[in-house]
Scaffold this active site. Sequence first.
Site, PDB file in Angstrom:
ATOM      1  CB  SER A  67      -0.902   0.012   1.232  1.00 27.56           C
ATOM      2  OG  SER A  67      -1.612  -1.204   1.352  1.00 27.56           O
TER       3      SER A  67
HETATM    4  N1  SAH Z   1      -0.440  -4.950   4.203  1.00 26.62           N
HETATM    5  C1  SAH Z   1       0.371  -5.235   3.033  1.00 26.62           C
HETATM    6  C2  SAH Z   1      -0.319  -4.932   1.729  1.00 26.62           C
HETATM    7  C3  SAH Z   1      -1.331  -5.944   1.454  1.00 26.62           C
HETATM    8  S1  SAH Z   1      -1.828  -6.133  -0.235  1.00 26.62           S
HETATM    9  C4  SAH Z   1       1.693  -4.498   3.099  1.00 26.62           C
HETATM   10  O1  SAH Z   1       1.961  -3.779   4.066  1.00 26.62           O
HETATM   11  O2  SAH Z   1       2.493  -4.691   2.183  1.00 26.62           O
HETATM   12  C5  SAH Z   1      -3.128  -7.286   0.090  1.00 26.62           C
HETATM   13  C6  SAH Z   1      -2.666  -8.649   0.481  1.00 26.62           C
HETATM   14  O3  SAH Z   1      -3.803  -9.407   0.871  1.00 26.62           O
HETATM   15  C7  SAH Z   1      -2.006  -9.422  -0.652  1.00 26.62           C
HETATM   16  O4  SAH Z   1      -0.746  -9.826  -0.233  1.00 26.62           O
HETATM   17  C8  SAH Z   1      -2.928 -10.615  -0.871  1.00 26.62           C
HETATM   18  O5  SAH Z   1      -2.250 -11.794  -1.243  1.00 26.62           O
HETATM   19  C9  SAH Z   1      -3.577 -10.758   0.495  1.00 26.62           C
HETATM   20  N2  SAH Z   1      -4.840 -11.488   0.518  1.00 26.62           N
HETATM   21  C10 SAH Z   1      -5.809 -11.509  -0.411  1.00 26.62           C
HETATM   22  N3  SAH Z   1      -6.824 -12.306  -0.012  1.00 26.62           N
HETATM   23  C11 SAH Z   1      -6.488 -12.775   1.215  1.00 26.62           C
HETATM   24  C12 SAH Z   1      -7.117 -13.646   2.150  1.00 26.62           C
HETATM   25  N4  SAH Z   1      -8.321 -14.195   1.920  1.00 26.62           N
HETATM   26  N5  SAH Z   1      -6.486 -13.908   3.315  1.00 26.62           N
HETATM   27  C13 SAH Z   1      -5.266 -13.374   3.582  1.00 26.62           C
HETATM   28  N6  SAH Z   1      -4.615 -12.549   2.730  1.00 26.62           N
HETATM   29  C14 SAH Z   1      -5.219 -12.252   1.569  1.00 26.62           C
END
Ligand code: SAH
Length: 213
Positions: A67
Amino acid sequence: MDFEGADEFSEKREHMVADLIANGYLRSERIIKVFLEVPRHAFVGEANERFGYADYPMPIPGGQTISAPHMVACMTELLEPKKTDKVLEIGAGSGYQAAILSRLVKKVYTVEIDEQLAAFARANLNRVGVKNVQVVAADGSQGYAKAKPYDKVIVTCATPEIFAPWLKQLKTGGLLIAPVGVGFYQELTRIRKKSKGLESQNFGGCVFVPLRR
Ligand code: SAH
């Protein structure tokens, strides 16, 4: 990597933080200090290190994104982190949001559905010496019952709904923050779990990669 001291990116990091303050995204002294300390360049992959302090989302493995700093700042402020908090994050991604929280709370559990990304997050967190974050490779729509209850829940992928396990695993009086919506845009939503019912607040539009199952 020396997590506490100056590094070759210190100046860029200071600029990023100054902009986040000037634009009203960072307000709390504790949170500002942590943004100055945590080396974001260590979370974007080696090839992209030099872009680590620009205020936009960046690609990480698996077609996902870290993000933008202003979004991490905004969500961190809305979460009102306390030293004694146990926090559940859904979507570890790069591990950066978890690293920020690790210095503001007692313990972070971060759930990541993509195993390759869970390993990426673990490696990044190890590299900067973070010890109080546990990365769990699993579907986060179920929360993480093993370590419940949580003082705070932070969802960092676009979610169609507030899944019941998240609220169940949240303490009464606790806060949950999530980008809620199915389209390109979501509404940044904060929910406080009261002894009787839920109090919901909307903090405007945002754009996250979708939750997958
Ligand atoms: N917080 C992160 C950014 C997250 S991007 C940072 O600081 O970099 C969103 C993330 O959610 C992705 O890595 C994706 O793989 C994950 N994601 C998507 N669906 C998910 C689920 N059902 N459970 C856990 N993670 C999930």
